[in-house]
Design a protein around this motif. Structure first.
Motif, mmCIF file in Angstrom:
data_model
loop_
_atom_site.group_PDB
_atom_site.id
_atom_site.type_symbol
_atom_site.label_atom_id
_atom_site.label_comp_id
_atom_site.label_asym_id
_atom_site.label_seq_id
_atom_site.Cartn_x
_atom_site.Cartn_y
_atom_site.Cartn_z
ATOM 1 N N SER A 178 0.867 4.109 -2.995
ATOM 2 C CA SER A 178 0.506 5.499 -2.672
ATOM 3 C C SER A 178 1.563 6.517 -3.090
ATOM 4 O O SER A 178 1.356 7.723 -2.940
ATOM 5 N N SER A 216 0.828 -1.208 0.000
ATOM 6 C CA SER A 216 0.000 0.000 0.000
ATOM 7 C C SER A 216 0.859 1.253 0.000
ATOM 8 O O SER A 216 0.493 2.272 -0.607
ATOM 9 N N GLU A 217 2.005 1.208 0.665
ATOM 10 C CA GLU A 217 2.894 2.362 0.666
ATOM 11 C C GLU A 217 3.467 2.603 -0.739
ATOM 12 O O GLU A 217 3.574 3.746 -1.181
ATOM 13 N N THR A 276 3.547 9.222 -4.881
ATOM 14 C CA THR A 276 3.206 10.239 -5.870
ATOM 15 C C THR A 276 4.329 10.366 -6.904
ATOM 16 O O THR A 276 5.404 9.797 -6.731
#
Length: 522
Positions: free
Chosen positions: A387, A383-384, A389
């Motif tokens: 996420s 999940s990191e 950007t």
């Protein structure tokens, strides 16, 4: 993850002489048979929508030519020498020599292989000029550049611009036969370019040069100005395309499509957009494309989230990997593998993926890991990674990308190689009893280096003295003076088989017996 070294293109004139042997033997490439592969052409009125362009050209790797596509952009209408000098003069660019693989990069105002646009504009038209800009496009110039609507009007392709490059010379150059890693939109602002295009399926006929680190790019061992069809007989079976690109036109060149380019005109300037490869993709996202979308007007480049952005000073980003495919995708695979083993991805396991001790990174592994470890618990999760950007990925690239010498201010320590300098010092030791700074500077500059690095090395060797008594100059003194040439040693610029060491050179700190070493080259 390895930096993709983007091939540099350049020019020389060739006298065409009659040949004996197979048709086209010892003549420029293309004389073996007439061009037969048709390249579709579009006007501004007939330009395809992004979804059609992807399905009919990008997906099947088919070249296309867009006539007059950028004639309404600021770059096409404003980019004169005086305009660029005044508006962007302080921005820096990367330099190549005009004869690729035959010359060291030229020296700009201060650095080897790098110049500012003001100094370049003042010098590139001079008769003895050997300068050719092959560089990341500085970010301040984005506002003037238009993006082909078939890529940028809407859809995923406009969100996957990896890198933007500028190619600029006084004309008269000719490239090797090579391929680039990414899909490319090459738009010509000034001059004329003559392209010879070869589909990837003919790679086996092109005698691709064997490189230590194979990547998506590459080049042919065939000399395009004088093709030896006895040595390279398979070339005769290659079908090819002949395309003339004029100022204002854009050429779509598919990933891994071989090409050879000649540049004409005393001001030949092109901007190239490198777009993701889309390997393994059957379709792209065009959900934001509607009937209200403007499919005719190029948007300016500053409106797009380019992955690898060069701000105009500092460390360049040319030739780095696709941030999505090279970082996010790879790190997702690492975290998913850890989950399948019911473990967590900690820093030590993560760092093992960078275990090659002789590959220097641009930054620091720990810093790169911390950027991804959002909750600072010492572990990296799927999940990191998901996420992250674009800004995160850019910062990670600044830390984890393998060091590319030509992107750095320290390039000279690599391209003026350790062995080159070592042999130069030893030659001068035999020639003179007293080595003055003036004699040393002239000798070093003749090797292609700069005055600043010549003075730096002399000061290291002289240890505060005005002159060097060469009989007193021991190998250990030379070694200590050349610490940066050791640190930034790069195999592609050196004749040595590995990074130099004191042991291999026979240097023992507390012994003056220096006559044994492992390098016959030195």
């Amino acid at each position: 993850m390895f930096s993709l070294i983007v091939s540099t293109l350049l020019l020389c004139s060739v006298e065409v002489l009659p040949s004996s042997g197979p048709t086209g033997h010892l003549l420029p490439f293309g004389n073996h048979r007439r061009p037969s592969v048709v390249v579709d052409e579009f006007t501004k009125e007939s330009i395809p929508r992004p979804s059609d362009f992807y399905e009919k050209y990008v997906k099947p790797s088919k070249a296309a030519l867009f006539r007059g596509a950028i004639t309404d952009t600021r770059a096409f209408n404003l980019w004169t020498d005086s305009y660029i000098r005044e508006k962007f003069g302080d921005n820096e660019v990367r330099l190549e020599g005009k004869k690729e693989k035959k010359h060291l990069p030229p020296v700009g105002e201060k650095y080897i292989g790098r110049d500012n646009l003001r100094h370049f504009v003042d010098n590139y038209h001079k008769e003895d000029s050997n300068v050719y800009i092959v560089s990341d496009l500085p970010r301040p110039m984005y506002n003037d550049v238009g993006v082909l609507p078939s890529v940028g009007a809407c859809g995923e392709m406009g969100r996957k611009i990896v890198e933007v490059d500028i190619w600029w010379s006084g004309g008269g150059s000719s490239s090797i036969i090579h391929k680039d890693a990414f899909n490319q939109i090459n738009c010509l602002v000034n001059g004329t370019k003559y392209w010879k295009l070869i589909e990837y399926k003919y790679e086996g006929n092109l005698y691709k040069h064997v490189e230590a680190q194979e990547g998506y790019g590459g080049f042919s061992d065939v000399n395009p100005s004088r093709v030896d069809l006895i040595k390279f007989p398979k070339v005769k079976d290659i079908e090819w395309s002949n395309v003339t690109v004029n100022a204002g036109d854009c050429l779509y060149l598919p990933k891994s499509y071989y090409h050879q380019v000649e540049s004409a005109g005393d001001n030949n300037l092109a901007v190239s957009l490198l777009i993701s490869r889309f390997d393994g993709r059957d379709s792209l996202d065009f959900s934001d494309c509607t009937d209200e979308t403007d499919y005719k007007t190029p948007k300016t480049l500053d409106k797009f989230g380019v992955q690898l952005v060069w701000k105009g000073t500092g460390t360049m980003v040319m030739g780095r990997v696709d941030l999505e495919d090279g970082y996010r995708k790879e790190f997702l695979e690492l975290t998913e593998d850890a989950e399948q083993r019911n473990t967590q991805l900690d820093f030590e396991t993560f760092a093992e993926t960078f275990e090659d001790e002789d590959v220097m990174l641009t930054g620091d592994i720990k810093t790169g890991f911390k950027i991804m470890d959002k909750n600072n618990d010492g572990y990296l999760t799927r999940s990191e990674v998901q996420s992250l950007t674009l800004q995160d990925l850019q910062s990670i690239s600044d830390e984890l990308e393998p060091y590319e010498p030509s992107n750095s201010y320290d390039f000279e320590y690599s391209i003026i190689s350790f062995d080159m300098v070592w042999k130069l010092i030893n030659r001068l030791k035999k020639e003179v009893k007293v080595l003055s700074s003036n004699r040393w500077e002239k000798a070093y500059i003749r090797e292609g280096g700069t005055i600043d690095k010549a003075r730096e090395l002399f000061e290291n060797l002289a240890k505060g003295k005005e002159d060097i008594f060469t009989h007193e100059l021991l190998p250990i003194d030379m070694w200590n003076a050349m610490d940066k040439w050791v640190k930034y040693w790069a195999p592609q610029y050196s004749g040595l088989p590995e990074r130099p060491t004191k042991k291999a050179l026979g240097i023992i700190d507390d012994d003056e017996d220096y006559y044994v070493h492992e390098y016959d080259e030195l």
